[in-house]
Structure formats: C-alpha cells, structure tokens
Design a protein around this motif. Structure first.
Motif, short mmCIF file in Angstrom:
data_model
loop_
_atom_site.label_atom_id
_atom_site.label_comp_id
_atom_site.label_asym_id
_atom_site.label_seq_id
_atom_site.Cartn_x
_atom_site.Cartn_y
_atom_site.Cartn_z
N VAL A 135 52.30 -53.96 27.58
CA VAL A 135 50.90 -53.56 27.42
C VAL A 135 50.66 -52.45 28.43
O VAL A 135 51.14 -52.51 29.57
N ILE A 136 49.95 -51.38 28.01
CA ILE A 136 49.74 -50.23 28.89
C ILE A 136 48.26 -49.85 28.92
O ILE A 136 47.46 -50.33 28.11
N TYR A 137 47.94 -48.99 29.86
CA TYR A 137 46.60 -48.38 29.95
C TYR A 137 46.83 -46.90 30.22
O TYR A 137 47.42 -46.52 31.25
N SER A 138 46.40 -46.04 29.27
CA SER A 138 46.61 -44.60 29.44
C SER A 138 45.54 -44.01 30.34
O SER A 138 44.35 -44.13 30.07
N ASP A 139 45.98 -43.36 31.43
CA ASP A 139 45.05 -42.78 32.40
C ASP A 139 44.54 -41.40 31.99
O ASP A 139 43.51 -40.95 32.48
N GLN A 140 45.28 -40.71 31.10
CA GLN A 140 44.93 -39.31 30.81
C GLN A 140 45.50 -38.91 29.46
O GLN A 140 46.61 -39.31 29.10
N ARG A 141 44.74 -38.12 28.72
CA ARG A 141 45.26 -37.51 27.51
C ARG A 141 45.34 -36.01 27.72
O ARG A 141 44.36 -35.38 28.12
N PHE A 142 46.52 -35.43 27.48
CA PHE A 142 46.70 -33.98 27.58
C PHE A 142 46.97 -33.39 26.20
O PHE A 142 47.67 -33.99 25.38
N ALA A 143 46.46 -32.19 25.97
CA ALA A 143 46.97 -31.35 24.88
C ALA A 143 48.18 -30.61 25.44
O ALA A 143 48.32 -30.44 26.66
N TYR A 144 49.06 -30.16 24.55
CA TYR A 144 50.27 -29.48 25.01
C TYR A 144 49.95 -28.29 25.91
O TYR A 144 50.61 -28.07 26.92
N ASP A 145 48.91 -27.50 25.54
CA ASP A 145 48.65 -26.30 26.35
C ASP A 145 48.07 -26.64 27.72
O ASP A 145 48.23 -25.88 28.67
N GLU A 146 47.43 -27.82 27.85
CA GLU A 146 46.96 -28.25 29.18
C GLU A 146 48.15 -28.60 30.07
O GLU A 146 48.22 -28.18 31.23
N ALA A 147 49.09 -29.39 29.51
CA ALA A 147 50.29 -29.74 30.29
C ALA A 147 51.11 -28.50 30.60
O ALA A 147 51.66 -28.36 31.70
N GLN A 148 51.15 -27.56 29.65
CA GLN A 148 51.88 -26.32 29.87
C GLN A 148 51.27 -25.53 31.03
O GLN A 148 51.99 -24.94 31.85
N HIS A 149 49.95 -25.55 31.12
CA HIS A 149 49.26 -24.84 32.22
C HIS A 149 49.67 -25.43 33.57
O HIS A 149 49.92 -24.68 34.53
N ILE A 150 49.75 -26.76 33.65
CA ILE A 150 50.18 -27.41 34.90
C ILE A 150 51.60 -26.97 35.25
O ILE A 150 51.91 -26.64 36.40
N ILE A 151 52.49 -26.96 34.24
CA ILE A 151 53.89 -26.59 34.48
C ILE A 151 54.00 -25.13 34.94
O ILE A 151 54.73 -24.82 35.88
N GLU A 152 53.24 -24.25 34.29
CA GLU A 152 53.35 -22.82 34.61
C GLU A 152 52.70 -22.46 35.94
O GLU A 152 53.19 -21.58 36.65
N THR A 153 51.59 -23.12 36.28
CA THR A 153 50.85 -22.74 37.50
C THR A 153 51.12 -23.67 38.67
O THR A 153 50.76 -23.35 39.81
N GLN A 154 51.73 -24.83 38.39
CA GLN A 154 51.98 -25.87 39.41
C GLN A 154 50.67 -26.39 40.01
O GLN A 154 50.67 -26.97 41.09
N SER A 155 49.56 -26.15 39.32
CA SER A 155 48.26 -26.55 39.88
C SER A 155 47.67 -27.71 39.08
O SER A 155 48.09 -27.99 37.95
N ALA A 156 46.67 -28.38 39.68
CA ALA A 156 46.01 -29.53 39.04
C ALA A 156 44.77 -29.12 38.26
O ALA A 156 44.17 -29.94 37.57
N GLY A 157 44.39 -27.86 38.35
CA GLY A 157 43.17 -27.40 37.69
C GLY A 157 43.42 -26.97 36.26
O GLY A 157 44.36 -26.22 35.98
N ILE A 158 42.57 -27.44 35.35
CA ILE A 158 42.67 -27.06 33.93
C ILE A 158 41.45 -26.20 33.60
O ILE A 158 40.31 -26.66 33.68
N PRO A 159 41.65 -24.92 33.21
CA PRO A 159 40.51 -24.04 32.93
C PRO A 159 39.83 -24.40 31.61
O PRO A 159 40.44 -24.97 30.70
N ALA A 160 38.55 -24.02 31.50
CA ALA A 160 37.72 -24.39 30.35
C ALA A 160 38.30 -23.89 29.03
O ALA A 160 38.21 -24.57 28.01
N GLU A 161 38.94 -22.69 29.04
CA GLU A 161 39.37 -22.09 27.76
C GLU A 161 40.49 -22.89 27.08
O GLU A 161 40.71 -22.75 25.87
#
Length: 727
Positions: free
Chosen positions: A371-397
C-alpha cells in the motif's frame, strides 16, 4: 520475410494444365477422359483436344493425376494443399502466406474463390512451369478473418450495396431490402456478412449499426473502432458491476500488505494522463545503497477472475489510444479513480522493490502486494525541468497547476538520483545490444470540437527515459524471477529480425550514405543504433525510423520464452501497466500465485490468452494509426492553398509518396500528374526517371507539394507536385 518476386506475367497461351486439374480436383473420386474434359471446358477443336491429351500425360508424369484405365484419369489427392492466410493487395489480387512455405504464393483474382483479406484458407499450389513462378488457388475457406465491415450504403429501390474504403476489400456487400434497417442513403454503416451464394458476385449482408454521415468527426472515429471490432462504450451490466465495487482502503487489507506509505513516492506521466499505472519510491539506505520501489496499480485486487468485469477486460485486452480519446480497458471508476495512483491518496499496489548500488547494480529484489501514498504528481516536462536545471522550482509555463511552485529538496534529490541511475542502466543495456527506437511521435493540438488546429512532435527526453528504465527493470526482474523457476508465465517476446527485411533496409538507407554491419547479431544491433543516431535530426529521420522499425519482428505475448531481441533481455514480461493491458493483469495474478507457493499453471490455456492479447494489441495499433491518418487529412483540409516542403518517402510505379517535413503528413503525387516530363519507374534506383530530361525523383529528395485532394473517409491525401527543391 517471405519473398515476393516481381509481378505475375500475362499468359500468352492457354494453360490447360490448371483448368484440367481444377476439374479433376472438384470431384476427386470420379475419373474423366479427354472428351469429357473438353466438353466441360467448352472446347471442340482438334488442337485443343490434343493439348488436353498432352496435359493429362504431363500431369500423370508429375503424379498429380493417375490413369486408372486406358484414357481415363483421376486426381491423386495428396500434399499440394497448404493451409495459411490471404494477404490481399489493393489490386484485387493476393498473396498466400504460410509458415510451411519459404515464399509467398501469388493468387490471381479469379483464383480467390470468395476469400477475403486475412482469411484462413486451404490453397492448391500450381507447379512452376516454363519459367513461371508458382501460383495458387483457394480451394477452401477454413475461417473468415472478419465478417463485420464498415462502409457507405447506396440504397436502391429494392436493395442496397455497401462499399468500404478499405483498399483490400475487393467487393461491395449486397444488402436485401429487409436488412437495410433504419439506414439512410449515404450513411456510414456497420454490416455483417451472412452468406455468399455460389453464383453471386457479392456477399449478402445485414446492416447492424448506423454510424452517421461520412466526414463527421464522431462518425469517422466510431467507424475506425468498428472497422477493427473495437468497442467504444461498456455494456450496462459491466458498468453497474464496476460501480458497485468497494474501492475504499481497509485496515485489514493493509495488514496483509507491505506498508510503504511513509516512503517518499511520486508519479511521472504525460500531462493529459488520467490513469496513473506506476509510481516510484526512493530512500537511501544506511549502507549507502538505494531502495527503489516500482509500484504498480493492483488491478487484480478489484478485477477478480470469473467476473463479468474480468471477461470484458480480457475481451478488450488493451486500452485504445486514439488522437482525441481513450477507449479504456477498464471502466472509468477503476481506470481513472480506484486503480489510478493519484497524488495524496492511499492506493493498493503490486510492487517490485530493489536495493541498488551507486553503479546501478541490483543487490536484492522483493516482489509483493503493498500500500502506498503518492506525495507528488509530475508531468514529464516538470521532471525534465528538474533534471535540466538541477533546481526544485517549477515555472508556471510548464506547471500542471499553471502557477510557479517549489518541490521539496527530498523529491528534487530523488529525481536527480533516479535520473543518474537510469542513465547508467540505459548505457549498460545499449552496450549489451539493445536497440534504441526513439521514434518521433506526431501529436495534435485540438480545439473544443476535437478538430486539429496544430501539429507538434513529441520526443523522448531524460524524464521519459528515467521512467522507461525502471519499468524495464521491474518487467525484466519479475520475468526472470519466475522464468528461472521454470513455471508458466506470460512473457513479452521479440524474435531476431529477418535478414531479408534488413537487406531491404540496407538497400534504401545506402542512398543516404548509411550502412548496416551484418557480421554478427551484435554488430547488427550496434549498427542499427548508429543508424538511428546518425539519422537523428535529418530530413529523412522519420522515414529511416519507420523503415527500421518495420524491419524488426513484431513483439508479442507467449508462454514460450525466447527472450527480447530489441531490449537484449533473456527474460521480459509486461507487469507495469495493468490498467491498460490485460497481460499485465495475468502477470500479477501468476506472480502472486507463485509467491503463495502455487504450482505451475497450464501453459496451453495461457498461450491461447497470449495469442488473443497479441491480436487485440495489433487491432488497437491499427486503429490508433488510422486515427492519426484521419487527423492528418482533416488538418490538411484547412491548408489546401499552402505550399509545403516534403521528402520523398516512397517510390512506386504509380507515383511518389511525399512526407511533409513540418507536420509528417504523407500523401501521393501520381506519376501521370507530374507534368514537367514523362516519368517511368526504375525499381533498382527507387526512382522515377524523366524520359526527356533524365531528371530523377528518388527516395529522400526534397520536393514542393500542395494538397490536391483530402479524403476523410479513405484517410488519403493526394498532392499536386510543384517541383524539386534546388540543391
């Protein structure tokens, strides 16, 4: 792949041998003399009779017939009958395909004897004579591939005909007056073939459903589904059954599972996804390794064997992803809610949990219900932004919420570490001979009426590869865990490519300066990967990708494990998408059965189920492809006056196929309509050659075209050729 060499030659003399054999075969217990045969063939001249006598002696020498008394012959019933399937061409001829034969056998139109595309048939194969290649004749239809067809009805006074847009359906269907139903002239209808009388040119059918008017959006989408026998809604009793399921999370059920609710867990999916099959959990262990969980929706907890819900899911076998809608395998209450691993909700899951080192080596594996509890849902481009920028901030666009937000450092660090491990796993996989098919996907921007207003291309990036690698890991390890116990399981298998297909691919790609290395299995896969890399970003990329994929064998489901060539895995299964694939549900059930100490199940039963799932997957793929073609034609209808730059993607004796670079829409320029010269087809060069100017129009050339005709019903584009791009 079976070879199909050349075109059938036109016969210049009468072929009495075939006609005689046909007469004798129809009544194998009766004997005939030359006079009786001549009468049946309506021949009375001396030359023809002498020819019949000669042919009878020839057939006897070849042990096709026997002379049972002086001048009287009877057929020898034996092994020239082969079973296989009919593969129709668009020219009312066909090829007979059988695993017993090395080459496909040509079937002329008059030898089809009412067989249709895909039918399982018995064929008599005529021997090669005087340089002719073998041809065949259908002598029995063993099983129809389909009896339901979609087409447009043409109603006359006392009857109607339905003609289909399928180029492989060579006949229309006759509808008696009392079987037209409530169809109106010009409607798109679904008809069922009920009979094909011996002397009738067309089969007889009945209208079973009216789909709407041609060209209307819902009509054409429903027609695509109906063409492949795919449903677009659930039976009322199945929907009612699903609605009554208790989907609440119970303490007594949690107690039977491994509780993972306190472990950091998140999902990464397409932006528009509603069914979240899989989630990843992540934590660092005291020994410096990582515990990574691949958590999959526990569909088999809700979909119990023997229920009407299970029967419906099995019959569908897969969700169907059309351009503007999803036709789910499971009712929405399960696919989008109870089974979907939505954020901030507790969910039952089936998990593969691994202890993995910094070098991406698997040290320990655990499989079971959780049994699990999901803490966060990402779209691929949100996760990609984290990978590319190494930052925790997700921009509005790119944010799913449309607003800036910041993820926790724990989640950011987990995404980055999972990405780093996935990259190591991917490198190892490629080094082991896996082939990377990152084909560009065509996607459409749709307005509120589901009309295409724009085209864009979707390409896999690091975030996609991150999820892909961990899903591959779970699928491989589950299959390996059971496979090494020699117990029946549902494998996803992929055979080695056919050398003939690879040689054909080599012929085409050599025109662009690419080559394959056929020395060993390893060099083939490495050179295929190099081909993909070298063609990436070029004008011919889409064509090269498509041809390379076509050169591969088709992956399918089976209990007989032969490994997966494309992934370079000895063991592989589908375990990670049970909301949308029935084989994954079977894999979950079998895994739990074996974890509970159960004995190996009957492999014949499961092989039948595997065959059904493979068949349904192929139908769904065809429907998905047709929906893309339909949207491309619809999109081009609004761009009729525009000039487009395209690449010649195919060359035939009747014209060139051109794929537009900016939107990947493909259409045909007919050879007779290319006006700047008189062109003929040169098969060796894959080119049209101008007889006066010697201009070449060959694969990969860039040309300008304009839409001449866009047919929504046939899903076909005809282009007007404007000229070659000057180099």
């Amino acid at each position: 792949m079976s070879k199909r060499n050349g075109k059938p030659k036109v016969k210049k003399e009468k072929d009495f041998s075939r006609q005689i054999y046909k007469i004798l075969s129809k009544d194998p217990n009766k004997s005939f003399n030359y006079k009786q045969i001549a009468a049946l063939l309506e021949l009375n001249d001396t030359q023809s009779r002498n020819e019949i006598i000669k042919e009878l002696k020839y057939l006897a020498s070849k042990e096709k017939v026997e002379e049972i008394e002086r001048g009287k012959y009877r057929v020898i019933s034996k092994a020239d009958y082969v079973e296989g399937t009919i593969d129709m061409t668009s020219r009312k001829t066909a090829y007979f395909v059988s695993p017993e034969l090395e080459d496909d056998i040509f079937i002329p139109t008059n030898n089809l004897n009412k067989a249709l595309d895909g039918d399982k048939v018995k064929v008599y194969i005529y021997n090669r004579r005087k340089g002719r290649r073998p041809e065949g004749e259908v002598v029995e239809i063993i099983e129809r591939a389909k009896t339901d067809f979609v087409g447009v009805i043409d109603i006359q006074k006392n009857f109607a005909f339905v003609s289909t847009a399928n180029p492989k359906m060579y006949t229309d269907i006759f509808i008696p007056k009392d079987k037209i139903g409530n169809a109106e002239n010009g409607d798109v209808v679904l008809v069922k073939i009920e009979d094909w009388p011996a002397k009738a040119d067309s089969p007889f059918g009945e209208v079973t459903r009216v789909l709407g008017r041609p060209g209307e959006h819902d009509t054409e989408i429903h027609a695509i589904l109906a063409e492949y026998g795919l449903p677009y809604d659930f039976p009322i009793d199945v929907e009612a059954y699903a609605q009554k399921l208790d989907t609440s999370i119970k303490e007594d059920e949690i107690a039977r599972r491994r509780d993972m609710r306190d472990v950091l867990t998140f999902t990464i999916d397409p932006r528009d996804a509603k069914d979240f099959d899989d989630a990843l959990s992540f934590r660092k262990l005291e020994n410096g390794n990582y515990e990574i969980g691949i958590h999959i929706a526990d569909v088999s907890h809700y979909v119990q064997e023997g229920t009407i819900l299970d029967e419906e899911a099995y019959n569908r076998a897969t969700s169907v992803y059309l351009v503007d809608r999803v036709v789910p395998m499971l009712p929405e209450v399960l696919s989008n809610f109870a089974c979907s691993l939505r954020p901030h909700e507790e969910k039952y899951t089936f998990s593969a949990i691994f202890e993995i080192t910094e070098g991406a080596e698997v040290k320990n594996s655990w499989f079971g219900r959780t049994v699990i509890y999901s803490d966060q849902r990402f779209a691929y481009d949100e996760a990609q932004h984290i990978i590319e920028t190494q930052s925790a901030g997700i921009p509005a666009e790119i944010s799913l919420t449309g607003q800036d937000y910041t993820v926790s450092h724990e989640i950011r660090d987990a995404v980055l570490k999972l990405d780093a491990l996935a990259k190591i796993m991917r490198r190892k996989r490629m080094a082991n001979g896996a082939i990377s098919f990152d084909k560009v996907e065509v996607k459409f921007n749709l307005n509120e009426k589901a009309e295409p207003v724009g085209v864009y291309f979707k390409e896999a990036k690091d975030a996609n590869h991150l999820i892909e690698e961990f899903m591959l890991l779970a699928n491989r390890k589950v299959a390996e865990f059971i496979g090494k116990q020699n117990k029946t399981f549902v494998y996803r298998i992929h055979d080695e490519p056919d050398l003939d297909k690879l040689m054909n691919l080599q012929t085409v790609i050599s025109k662009f300066g690419y080559s394959l290395n056929f020395k060993t299995k390893d060099t083939i896969s490495k050179s295929l990967n190099k081909l993909m890399q070298d063609a990436h970003g070029t004008k011919e990329q889409n064509m090269v990708d498509t041809l390379a994929i076509r050169s591969m064998s088709k992956a399918k489901y089976s209990v007989n494990n032969i490994g997966h060539y494309g992934l370079a895995f000895d063991f592989y299964s589908h375990f990670t998408s049970p909301i949308r694939r029935y084989p994954d549900v079977m894999a979950h059930r079998l895994l739990q059965h074996y974890l509970d100490g159960g004995k190996s199940v009957n492999d014949e039963d499961y092989e039948i189920k595997c065959g059904h799932c493979s068949d349904m997957e192929n139908l769904a793929t065809n429907a998905e492809r047709d929906s893309i073609k339909y949207m491309q034609v619809k999109y081009m209808l609004d761009h009729k006056d525009e000039e487009f730059l395209g690449v010649i993607s195919g060359v035939t004796e009747w014209g060139i196929y051109v794929e537009i670079i900016s939107n990947k829409c493909e259409g045909m320029c007919r050879i007779r309509e290319i006006k700047d010269d008189y062109y003929t087809f040169d098969e060796k060069q894959y080119a049209l050659v101008g007889q006066v100017t010697h201009n070449l129009l060959q694969l990969g050339d860039e040309v300008y075209v304009k839409v001449k005709n866009a047919d929504l019903v046939k899903k076909q584009l005809d282009f007007q050729f404007l000229g070659k791009k000057e180099q």
